[in-house]
Design a protein around this motif. Sequence first.
Motif, PDB file in Angstrom:
ATOM      1  N   ALA A 111       2.887   5.366   9.748  1.00 49.49           N
ATOM      2  CA  ALA A 111       2.283   6.572   9.165  1.00 49.49           C
ATOM      3  C   ALA A 111       2.107   7.703  10.169  1.00 49.49           C
ATOM      4  O   ALA A 111       1.555   8.747   9.826  1.00 49.49           O
ATOM      5  CB  ALA A 111       0.946   6.233   8.524  1.00 49.49           C
ATOM      6  N   ASP A 112       2.576   7.532  11.391  1.00 48.01           N
ATOM      7  CA  ASP A 112       2.414   8.596  12.399  1.00 48.01           C
ATOM      8  C   ASP A 112       2.998   9.941  11.959  1.00 48.01           C
ATOM      9  O   ASP A 112       2.389  10.973  12.208  1.00 48.01           O
ATOM     10  CB  ASP A 112       3.012   8.171  13.743  1.00 48.01           C
ATOM     11  CG  ASP A 112       2.175   7.103  14.422  1.00 48.01           C
ATOM     12  OD1 ASP A 112       1.051   6.816  13.948  1.00 48.01           O
ATOM     13  OD2 ASP A 112       2.653   6.532  15.422  1.00 48.01           O
ATOM     14  N   PRO A 113       4.155   9.967  11.298  1.00 46.10           N
ATOM     15  CA  PRO A 113       4.689  11.272  10.877  1.00 46.10           C
ATOM     16  C   PRO A 113       4.148  11.777   9.538  1.00 46.10           C
ATOM     17  O   PRO A 113       4.677  12.739   8.981  1.00 46.10           O
ATOM     18  CB  PRO A 113       6.194  11.019  10.785  1.00 46.10           C
ATOM     19  CG  PRO A 113       6.339   9.571  10.518  1.00 46.10           C
ATOM     20  CD  PRO A 113       5.158   8.906  11.168  1.00 46.10           C
ATOM     21  N   ALA A 114       3.109  11.165   9.022  1.00 47.10           N
ATOM     22  CA  ALA A 114       2.565  11.559   7.717  1.00 47.10           C
ATOM     23  C   ALA A 114       2.208  13.040   7.691  1.00 47.10           C
ATOM     24  O   ALA A 114       1.876  13.637   8.707  1.00 47.10           O
ATOM     25  CB  ALA A 114       1.332  10.722   7.377  1.00 47.10           C
ATOM     26  N   TRP A 120      -4.141   4.613   7.441  1.00 50.87           N
ATOM     27  CA  TRP A 120      -3.125   3.586   7.696  1.00 50.87           C
ATOM     28  C   TRP A 120      -3.460   2.811   8.967  1.00 50.87           C
ATOM     29  O   TRP A 120      -3.474   1.579   8.965  1.00 50.87           O
ATOM     30  CB  TRP A 120      -1.747   4.230   7.814  1.00 50.87           C
ATOM     31  CG  TRP A 120      -0.643   3.245   8.025  1.00 50.87           C
ATOM     32  CD1 TRP A 120      -0.213   2.738   9.215  1.00 50.87           C
ATOM     33  CD2 TRP A 120       0.153   2.629   7.024  1.00 50.87           C
ATOM     34  NE1 TRP A 120       0.806   1.854   9.020  1.00 50.87           N
ATOM     35  CE2 TRP A 120       1.053   1.765   7.673  1.00 50.87           C
ATOM     36  CE3 TRP A 120       0.197   2.726   5.635  1.00 50.87           C
ATOM     37  CZ2 TRP A 120       1.996   1.007   6.986  1.00 50.87           C
ATOM     38  CZ3 TRP A 120       1.142   1.968   4.952  1.00 50.87           C
ATOM     39  CH2 TRP A 120       2.023   1.124   5.625  1.00 50.87           C
ATOM     40  N   GLN A 121      -3.730   3.525  10.034  1.00 47.35           N
ATOM     41  CA  GLN A 121      -3.990   2.867  11.318  1.00 47.35           C
ATOM     42  C   GLN A 121      -5.284   2.056  11.300  1.00 47.35           C
ATOM     43  O   GLN A 121      -5.400   1.062  12.012  1.00 47.35           O
ATOM     44  CB  GLN A 121      -4.002   3.894  12.447  1.00 47.35           C
ATOM     45  CG  GLN A 121      -2.615   4.436  12.718  1.00 47.35           C
ATOM     46  CD  GLN A 121      -2.590   5.560  13.736  1.00 47.35           C
ATOM     47  OE1 GLN A 121      -3.616   6.104  14.109  1.00 47.35           O
ATOM     48  NE2 GLN A 121      -1.384   5.921  14.171  1.00 47.35           N
ATOM     49  N   ALA A 122      -6.236   2.461  10.497  1.00 46.72           N
ATOM     50  CA  ALA A 122      -7.498   1.729  10.400  1.00 46.72           C
ATOM     51  C   ALA A 122      -7.358   0.429   9.611  1.00 46.72           C
ATOM     52  O   ALA A 122      -8.120  -0.514   9.827  1.00 46.72           O
ATOM     53  CB  ALA A 122      -8.567   2.609   9.754  1.00 46.72           C
ATOM     54  N   VAL A 123      -6.386   0.376   8.699  1.00 39.93           N
ATOM     55  CA  VAL A 123      -6.311  -0.756   7.780  1.00 39.93           C
ATOM     56  C   VAL A 123      -5.076  -1.628   7.982  1.00 39.93           C
ATOM     57  O   VAL A 123      -5.182  -2.859   8.041  1.00 39.93           O
ATOM     58  CB  VAL A 123      -6.369  -0.255   6.315  1.00 39.93           C
ATOM     59  CG1 VAL A 123      -6.197  -1.396   5.336  1.00 39.93           C
ATOM     60  CG2 VAL A 123      -7.665   0.486   6.063  1.00 39.93           C
ATOM     61  N   LEU A 154       5.069   7.477  -1.684  1.00 40.57           N
ATOM     62  CA  LEU A 154       5.860   7.411  -0.447  1.00 40.57           C
ATOM     63  C   LEU A 154       5.990   8.745   0.266  1.00 40.57           C
ATOM     64  O   LEU A 154       6.016   8.801   1.499  1.00 40.57           O
ATOM     65  CB  LEU A 154       7.252   6.850  -0.765  1.00 40.57           C
ATOM     66  CG  LEU A 154       8.189   6.624   0.421  1.00 40.57           C
ATOM     67  CD1 LEU A 154       7.631   5.576   1.369  1.00 40.57           C
ATOM     68  CD2 LEU A 154       9.567   6.221  -0.088  1.00 40.57           C
ATOM     69  N   TRP A 155       6.064   9.838  -0.468  1.00 42.15           N
ATOM     70  CA  TRP A 155       6.309  11.145   0.152  1.00 42.15           C
ATOM     71  C   TRP A 155       5.254  11.513   1.180  1.00 42.15           C
ATOM     72  O   TRP A 155       5.507  12.306   2.089  1.00 42.15           O
ATOM     73  CB  TRP A 155       6.420  12.244  -0.916  1.00 42.15           C
ATOM     74  CG  TRP A 155       5.101  12.621  -1.522  1.00 42.15           C
ATOM     75  CD1 TRP A 155       4.509  12.075  -2.610  1.00 42.15           C
ATOM     76  CD2 TRP A 155       4.203  13.629  -1.042  1.00 42.15           C
ATOM     77  NE1 TRP A 155       3.304  12.674  -2.850  1.00 42.15           N
ATOM     78  CE2 TRP A 155       3.080  13.638  -1.901  1.00 42.15           C
ATOM     79  CE3 TRP A 155       4.235  14.525   0.020  1.00 42.15           C
ATOM     80  CZ2 TRP A 155       2.010  14.501  -1.722  1.00 42.15           C
ATOM     81  CZ3 TRP A 155       3.152  15.386   0.194  1.00 42.15           C
ATOM     82  CH2 TRP A 155       2.064  15.360  -0.667  1.00 42.15           C
ATOM     83  N   LEU A 156       4.069  10.943   1.064  1.00 41.77           N
ATOM     84  CA  LEU A 156       2.976  11.260   1.978  1.00 41.77           C
ATOM     85  C   LEU A 156       3.256  10.864   3.428  1.00 41.77           C
ATOM     86  O   LEU A 156       2.629  11.382   4.341  1.00 41.77           O
ATOM     87  CB  LEU A 156       1.693  10.540   1.539  1.00 41.77           C
ATOM     88  CG  LEU A 156       1.063  10.998   0.241  1.00 41.77           C
ATOM     89  CD1 LEU A 156       0.009   9.999  -0.217  1.00 41.77           C
ATOM     90  CD2 LEU A 156       0.480  12.381   0.400  1.00 41.77           C
ATOM     91  N   PHE A 157       4.214   9.970   3.647  1.00 41.70           N
ATOM     92  CA  PHE A 157       4.388   9.361   4.960  1.00 41.70           C
ATOM     93  C   PHE A 157       5.327  10.097   5.901  1.00 41.70           C
ATOM     94  O   PHE A 157       5.610   9.596   6.986  1.00 41.70           O
ATOM     95  CB  PHE A 157       4.812   7.903   4.802  1.00 41.70           C
ATOM     96  CG  PHE A 157       3.684   7.061   4.275  1.00 41.70           C
ATOM     97  CD1 PHE A 157       2.738   6.546   5.141  1.00 41.70           C
ATOM     98  CD2 PHE A 157       3.544   6.835   2.925  1.00 41.70           C
ATOM     99  CE1 PHE A 157       1.676   5.797   4.667  1.00 41.70           C
ATOM    100  CE2 PHE A 157       2.478   6.086   2.437  1.00 41.70           C
ATOM    101  CZ  PHE A 157       1.546   5.568   3.314  1.00 41.70           C
ATOM    102  N   GLY A 158       5.805  11.257   5.551  1.00 36.42           N
ATOM    103  CA  GLY A 158       6.601  12.032   6.501  1.00 36.42           C
ATOM    104  C   GLY A 158       7.772  12.734   5.845  1.00 36.42           C
ATOM    105  O   GLY A 158       8.065  12.545   4.664  1.00 36.42           O
ATOM    106  N   TRP A 159       8.456  13.536   6.636  1.00 38.44           N
ATOM    107  CA  TRP A 159       9.519  14.370   6.080  1.00 38.44           C
ATOM    108  C   TRP A 159      10.723  13.560   5.646  1.00 38.44           C
ATOM    109  O   TRP A 159      11.373  13.898   4.652  1.00 38.44           O
ATOM    110  CB  TRP A 159       9.910  15.486   7.053  1.00 38.44           C
ATOM    111  CG  TRP A 159      10.643  15.023   8.270  1.00 38.44           C
ATOM    112  CD1 TRP A 159      10.113  14.669   9.467  1.00 38.44           C
ATOM    113  CD2 TRP A 159      12.060  14.883   8.402  1.00 38.44           C
ATOM    114  NE1 TRP A 159      11.101  14.298  10.334  1.00 38.44           N
ATOM    115  CE2 TRP A 159      12.316  14.422   9.705  1.00 38.44           C
ATOM    116  CE3 TRP A 159      13.141  15.088   7.543  1.00 38.44           C
ATOM    117  CZ2 TRP A 159      13.585  14.168  10.179  1.00 38.44           C
ATOM    118  CZ3 TRP A 159      14.415  14.830   8.015  1.00 38.44           C
ATOM    119  CH2 TRP A 159      14.626  14.382   9.311  1.00 38.44           C
TER     120      TRP A 159
END
Length: 179
Positions: A73-76, A85-88, A132-137
Amino acid sequence: MSEDEEAVMQDFVFWQVLWLVCGVVTIVAAVLARRSRRWRYAGRASVGVLFVIGGALLHVLNLATGADYAGFADPAHFEWVTDAWQAVVPSNAVLLIGLLAAFEAAVGVMALCGGRWTQLAYAGVVAFYLALWLFGWIETVWVLAMLAPMLLLLRAEREAAAASRPTGQVKASVRGRLV
């Protein structure tokens, strides 16, 4: 394994070619599915392969090789997506990515079954893409390319199901129940 050492399967060309081929076949099938039963079947096959092999199997292989999905999820587009994402997910990757793999396998198999199962699978794919679109370009480009074809395939399946019903079949309503 450090983040730099972690090899994730999706970085291999095989997976990228599989996704590309399934995507192209899905788009072509979507355009032709209303006119051709063969293209409806091609759409089912491409969606099935994409989700069973390119989705579920990929996740199982990643989990088996120790991937924790920490950087996915880094490029979200939104910081809250990355933070959540990173918390869970990394600490619960086997469970959560395992559930994702189960969902993708189920959707892929249902896509291959035909009838209402395929319609349900396509609705599941659309819902998946809407998240899915939320996770990056890259994901956003994929969703923009695939959302309309999935809706066209769903429409073709619904029309084919309606056309296969006997013409004299009429459902009557009796006290709110269909008989």
